[in-house]
Write a protein that holds these residues in place. Sequence first.
Motif, short mmCIF file in Angstrom:
data_model
loop_
_atom_site.label_atom_id
_atom_site.label_comp_id
_atom_site.label_asym_id
_atom_site.label_seq_id
_atom_site.Cartn_x
_atom_site.Cartn_y
_atom_site.Cartn_z
N ILE A 101 37.39 36.81 40.38
CA ILE A 101 37.74 35.38 40.44
C ILE A 101 38.89 35.11 39.49
O ILE A 101 38.76 35.25 38.27
CB ILE A 101 36.53 34.49 40.08
N SER A 102 40.04 34.71 40.04
CA SER A 102 41.25 34.56 39.24
C SER A 102 41.21 33.31 38.37
O SER A 102 40.45 32.37 38.61
CB SER A 102 42.47 34.48 40.16
N ALA A 119 38.26 37.74 31.46
CA ALA A 119 37.96 39.01 30.81
C ALA A 119 37.13 39.90 31.73
O ALA A 119 36.38 39.40 32.57
CB ALA A 119 37.19 38.78 29.50
N MET A 120 37.28 41.19 31.57
CA MET A 120 36.45 42.15 32.28
C MET A 120 35.88 43.14 31.26
O MET A 120 36.52 44.11 30.88
CB MET A 120 37.26 42.90 33.35
N PRO A 121 34.66 42.86 30.77
CA PRO A 121 33.99 43.79 29.87
C PRO A 121 33.19 44.80 30.68
O PRO A 121 33.14 44.73 31.92
CB PRO A 121 33.06 42.87 29.06
N ASN A 122 32.57 45.76 30.02
CA ASN A 122 31.65 46.67 30.73
C ASN A 122 30.35 46.84 29.94
O ASN A 122 30.22 46.40 28.80
CB ASN A 122 32.32 48.01 31.05
N CYS A 135 43.12 38.50 30.08
CA CYS A 135 44.40 37.92 30.48
C CYS A 135 44.27 36.41 30.45
O CYS A 135 43.17 35.86 30.58
CB CYS A 135 44.83 38.39 31.87
N GLY A 136 45.38 35.72 30.27
CA GLY A 136 45.35 34.28 30.16
C GLY A 136 45.81 33.59 31.42
O GLY A 136 46.64 34.10 32.17
N GLN A 160 44.93 43.63 26.26
CA GLN A 160 45.48 42.48 26.98
C GLN A 160 46.38 42.99 28.09
O GLN A 160 47.26 43.83 27.87
CB GLN A 160 46.27 41.57 26.03
N VAL A 161 46.15 42.49 29.30
CA VAL A 161 46.91 42.93 30.48
C VAL A 161 47.37 41.70 31.26
O VAL A 161 46.96 40.58 31.00
CB VAL A 161 46.05 43.84 31.39
#
Length: 273
Positions: A101-102, A119-122, A135-136, A160-161
């Motif tokens: 979801i953007s 954010a995408m944590p694991n 990313c912002g 950060q990507v």
Amino acid sequence: MLLNSTVGFIGGGNMAEAIIKGLISGGMAPRSIIVSDPVQDRRAHLASTLSVRTTDDNSEVAQQAELIVLSIKPQMAASVLTALENAITAQKLVLSIMAGISTTIIEESLQNGVRVVRAMPNTPALVQAGATAICGGRRATEADLALAKELFSLVGTVYQVGERQMDAVTGVSGSGPAYVFSFIEALSDAGVKNGLTRDVATGLAVQTVLGSAQLLQQSNEHPAVLRDRVSSPGGTTIAALHTLENGRLHGLLMDAVDAAVKRSKELAGIKLL
């Protein structure tokens, strides 16, 4: 700055719990954290084990918290965001860990000039060894990104990507623990097949993966360089590697990441409005 905020979680699942543990271990008072979840048993677990405040009302979290973490399944995004449209103002920072979801979708759903960081944590965040990318959105500031980095640094490493790279992050690190667990299971099974007890086989497999990762991290060498150092001419390792190459291990892993990336992009197509 983070520890002086009230942090709210909409969704109290395993990832939310991991982040909350990181916040508390980093010095945040449990009463500065509020979590909403529809399942009473889950709320009771979080309240009893972590001493955080809990509720079944998402809008209560939106009203009380300065930082709101959307820790729900992407399939729930439409109903949750629609209900929160008038509850989250521009003074709040929204941090989403929903796959696919953007930030644009969240911004357009909540409106009100809301600031969003994705954010995408694991799952290794559960033991403070996670890998997270952030990313912002359009209105997110450098301070917002710094706050998100501060939060996720409590449960592991942070990168950060650009948002266009987030689907790739999902495929590599978001889903990555499952690939590693499958590899360890197969290595353990092979040990049992060749006469080891299950405990010994699994222990050897786990420590081998852990130690190899630490060696790679600390050496700053390319993985292929370290692999070659283990592969003596005419030895056991090169014979095993030949079998792995015949089975397309390298290609299969790349295909697996491609499949996860594709699914992440499909989730982005969920209609929210």
